[in-house]
Design an enzyme around this catalytic site. Structure first.
Site, PDB file in Angstrom:
ATOM      1  N   VAL A  12      42.731  21.284  16.086  1.00  0.00           N
ATOM      2  CA  VAL A  12      43.649  21.844  15.150  1.00  0.00           C
ATOM      3  C   VAL A  12      44.787  21.967  15.156  1.00  0.00           C
ATOM      4  O   VAL A  12      45.600  21.801  13.816  1.00  0.00           O
ATOM      5  CB  VAL A  12      43.765  23.366  16.466  1.00  0.00           C
ATOM      6  N   ASP A 196      33.527  31.419  26.802  1.00  0.00           N
ATOM      7  CA  ASP A 196      34.085  31.450  26.104  1.00  0.00           C
ATOM      8  C   ASP A 196      34.406  33.172  25.029  1.00  0.00           C
ATOM      9  O   ASP A 196      35.434  33.418  24.579  1.00  0.00           O
ATOM     10  CB  ASP A 196      33.839  30.258  24.485  1.00  0.00           C
ATOM     11  N   LYS A 200      37.398  36.555  24.675  1.00  0.00           N
ATOM     12  CA  LYS A 200      37.707  36.392  23.358  1.00  0.00           C
ATOM     13  C   LYS A 200      37.312  38.244  23.702  1.00  0.00           C
ATOM     14  O   LYS A 200      38.691  38.722  22.748  1.00  0.00           O
ATOM     15  CB  LYS A 200      36.819  35.820  22.384  1.00  0.00           C
TER      16      LYS A 200
HETATM   17  N1  HSE Z   1      33.600  26.831  20.934  1.00  0.00           N
HETATM   18  C1  HSE Z   1      34.178  27.358  20.102  1.00  0.00           C
HETATM   19  C2  HSE Z   1      32.891  28.594  19.037  1.00  0.00           C
HETATM   20  C3  HSE Z   1      35.318  27.373  19.239  1.00  0.00           C
HETATM   21  O1  HSE Z   1      31.924  28.194  19.479  1.00  0.00           O
HETATM   22  O2  HSE Z   1      32.598  29.445  18.735  1.00  0.00           O
HETATM   23  C4  HSE Z   1      35.940  28.471  18.397  1.00  0.00           C
HETATM   24  O3  HSE Z   1      36.969  29.260  19.551  1.00  0.00           O
END
Ligand code: HSE
Length: 402
Positions: A12, A196, A200
């Site tokens: 990034v 993850d 979010k």
């Molecule tokens: N590992 C995350 C995904 C990356 O697959 O969406 C982006 O946050």
């Protein structure tokens, strides 16, 4: 001239440099300034890289340089990203980040420090990669009372589930292929277990409430139990299976969860395939709106970080409003959630199931050793009691209503 530093020259971070250099003219015009990347912090050296002279190994060089006004934190992980971000904000330097783990864990504190020091902590890239979703929630949907958010927020799991759906492949097989192609991490736990997506949706939920929704409070279930057989049944029902992250402002309180769901073809999220992400938002005046695009990857994520850099450049010395207070929101227990369930049991349990559940709709795909059905609407608590009475199940998947 506004001087910018980039922390971490990985995927990034190098994308941030590339975006700023590639679109320099437009970005400078929109920032009403000349943006200059003055430093890149990394432990490594990059001999031969066009920016090798900007690379430094000591964070203090950046922190103590009064010319640096904006810092892009693209290191990931909690430490030292947390300490570096806090020190920068205390010094009045704005921070733009893609670090969902840090935002979900320390968002309200870092936002408050930014406010107290007349700078900004912005995190557009932390959810949905390049998709604008933080800014719409903060600045655009300000006339709305947002009552629900439903998102496909993880590209890796959406890629895996799409492949399983289209090719009839099994989870392990697709995961291995995704790892070989570099789409999935060698340690895929954070993605496939839903952690993850949980970070979010905690961020989006907090912006929806204006208060803190702790990610630890959110019920999270990954996709590791989903099999090719589940997709056979899904096809028969004209549905697909997606890992959804959702929050609901219900009459009895706030609710959020991450889990695989069966979704009907008629739902806009049905067509979100591969590594794409989408966030489906319902507001009480606007109704439905959807935000769709590349949820991961170097340039999409970097583009979102740079959009925050432009915002910071436009508001030097001022804090742009972000409503995310430190007060914790109580998330309702998963057992109170209501819906229908798709369930697979051994054929021998048919009678026990009929007795426990009463009315149900059988789904058949010609697998003689199994009995599959859809329940009536019930709470998770009721479902758990009934399925226990019936002797357990092979798998159960929640169903999203149209
Ligand atoms: N590992 C995350 C995904 C990356 O697959 O969406 C982006 O946050």
């Amino acid at each position: 001239m506004i001087h910018v530093a980039v922390l971490g020259y990985g995927t990034v971070g190098s994308g941030v440099v590339e975006v700023i250099e590639t679109n320099k003219e437009a970005i400078d015009k929109r920032s009403a300034a000349n943006l200059n990347i003055k430093y890149i912090l990394d432990l490594r050296d990059f001999p031969g890289d066009p920016y090798e002279n900007k690379v430094v190994h000591e964070y203090d060089i950046i922190l103590n340089d009064p010319e640096v006004a904006i810092i892009c934190e693209t290191m990931g992980g909690l430490h030292p990203a947390y300490e570096f971000s806090k020190q920068a904000l205390l010094a009045g330097k704005s921070v733009c980040t893609s670090n969902k783990e840090l935002v979900a864990s320390h968002g309200p504190e870092l936002i408050r420090i930014a406010r107290e020091n007349h700078c900004n902590y912005l995190f557009e890239a932390s959810v949905g990669g390049g998709i604008p979703i933080i800014r719409p929630l903060n600045y655009s949907l300000t006339a709305e009372k947002i009552d629900s958010i439903t998102g496909i927020l993880n590209g890796t799991t959406n890629y895996i589930l799409t492949k399983m759906d289209k090719e009839g492949a099994d989870f392990e097989e697709v995961l291995k292929e995704a790892q070989d192609k570099g789409y999935a991490e060698r340690n895929p736990e954070a993605d496939v277990e839903g952690y993850d997506a949980c970070r979010k949706i905690a961020i989006l939920s907090s912006l929806m409430c204006g208060k803190n929704v702790g990610y630890e409070e959110i019920y999270t279930e990954g996709i590791t139990k989903i099999s090719s057989r589940d997709f056979l049944y899904a096809k028969q029902m004209d549905k697909s299976i997606k890992l959804l992250a959702m929050s609901r402002d219900r009459e009895d309180g706030f609710f959020a969860m991450v889990a695989p769901f069966l979704i009907p073809r008629s739902h806009p999220l049905y067509s979100v395939n591969g590594v794409f992400n989408a966030v489906y938002v319902h507001g009480n005046m606007l109704g439905d709106s959807m935000y769709y695009g590349r949820g991961a990857g170097k340039l999409p994520t970097a583009s979102a970080v740079v959009s925050d850099v432009v915002d910071c450049a436009r508001h030097l010395g001022k804090t742009v409003m972000c409503f995310w207070e430190n007060e914790d929101v109580r998330v309702a227990d998963i057992e109170t959630d209501q819906g229908k369930y798709f369930v697979r049991v051994d054929n021998g349990q048919r009678e026990a199931v009929m007795e426990a559940f009463g009315a149900l709709a059988e789904i058949s795909v010609g697998i003689s050793e199994e009995f599959a059905f859809i329940t009536q609407v019930m709470t998770e608590r009721e479902f758990n009691e009934k399925i226990k009475k019936a002797g357990g199940c092979i798998n159960r998947i929640r169903m999203l209503s149209a």
